[in-house]
Enzyme design. Sequence first.
Site, PDB file in Angstrom:
ATOM      1  CB  CYS A  51      39.296 117.124  52.169  1.00 29.36           C
ATOM      2  SG  CYS A  51      38.877 116.567  53.816  1.00 29.36           S
ATOM      3  CB  SER A  98      37.764 112.651  53.900  1.00 29.97           C
ATOM      4  OG  SER A  98      37.788 113.297  55.140  1.00 29.97           O
ATOM      5  CG  HIS A 113      40.481 107.969  54.881  1.00 29.23           C
ATOM      6  ND1 HIS A 113      41.323 107.210  55.634  1.00 29.23           N
ATOM      7  CD2 HIS A 113      40.335 109.136  55.543  1.00 29.23           C
ATOM      8  CE1 HIS A 113      41.676 107.879  56.715  1.00 29.23           C
ATOM      9  NE2 HIS A 113      41.092 109.062  56.683  1.00 29.23           N
ATOM     10  CG  HIS A 156      34.730 115.994  50.393  1.00 29.15           C
ATOM     11  ND1 HIS A 156      35.812 115.191  50.146  1.00 29.15           N
ATOM     12  CD2 HIS A 156      34.915 116.497  51.625  1.00 29.15           C
ATOM     13  CE1 HIS A 156      36.599 115.196  51.204  1.00 29.15           C
ATOM     14  NE2 HIS A 156      36.090 115.987  52.113  1.00 29.15           N
ATOM     15  CB  CYS A 192      35.125 119.695  53.706  1.00 31.11           C
ATOM     16  SG  CYS A 192      35.408 118.211  54.705  1.00 31.11           S
TER      17      CYS A 192
HETATM   18 ZN   LIG Z   1      36.739 116.719  53.866  1.00 31.84          ZN
END
Ligand SMILES: [Zn+2]
Length: 359
Positions: free
Chosen positions: A38, A40, A43, A59, A162
């Site tokens: 993902c 995220s 980041h 995740h 997610c």
């Molecule tokens: Zn995610």
Amino acid sequence: MKAAVMRAAKQPLEVEDIQISKPGPHEVLLRTEACGVCHSDLHMIDGAIPVPLPTVLGHEPAGIVEQVGDQVGYVKPGDRVVACLSVFCGACEFCLSGRPNLCGGASTARAPEAPPRLSKDGETIHQFTHLSAFAEQMLVHENAVVKIQDEIPLDRACLIGCGVTTGVGAALNTARVEAGSSVCVIGCGGVGLSVIQGASIAGAGRIIAVDRVSWKLDLAASLGATDGVDASESDPVMAVRELTGGGVDYAFEAIGLKETGEQAFHMIKAGGMAVIIGVYGLGVNIELPGLAFLQGKRVVGSMMGSNRFRIDIPRYADFYLDGRLKLDEMISARRKLGEINDAFDAMRKVEVARSVITF
Ligand SMILES: [Zn+2]
Ligand SMILES: [Zn+2]
């Protein structure tokens, strides 16, 4: 067990042998079968959002229960599950008011003085989002998992954990998109494509995909977008307002940039709703014209698709099984754990909608 360990920002992850603890009373040990990569996570790797280090990212997993603690009644060894970062305590204000996605699950983590779930030769490895899924095994609280239908393959089910829950849920739960309404989605990665599918499932009349990459717009069209706007060629706000004669009912921002957050607001008509899904870097602010709120415009944040994931994830799996939710088409590549850095490089180069790590 092997895990991809992050020891410093802006450095490649290292696959290392680390130790995982035994399940406590309410904990579940999972064998990881698949984990989506993902955006995220990037980041954290790029340092936009600081996290305690060392850690194991990941995740968006699905796996099989190997062992359970003596108080666990919800799952048993052999159960197929999706694990979700929206772990809920079941007792706080947010859980009790039907918003468990805002819980944060702090009380489901191990106490600071207890042995850590993950470690390496005595050194604590911090668990990321209560999951740390770029690893052969996960030790999680039982309230971080949901049982999943036998019919859905786990390398597709993981995406629901997610990206799909975030995107489909933003349309169905956060915005409650009505049949016939107009929708615009900025950013057609895994989350944005899921918003498009959620809006399509809700029966939206017009679904406008906005991206700067033409193959993503093609993919968006195949997943339910009725129109595409190439933001590298034209001003997307002007384009959306022209296509709709003044703006959309719902604009979703699925990137996490100041510019696109503001664009989402400018794309909605009077009474419309801008839904911010993207993860913003620490310190990034969005500026909006205050006078526009006189038109009844709303700006809403959507955390993990406003999920109650033990209800939502099996529903979304049913959407997949009955053909309404397309997951196979969203997977651009399958890779092994040792290729994890290649998966992030492909994401940086915008070569993939979603990569899945399989074990
Ligand atoms: Zn995610
Ligand atoms: Zn709670």
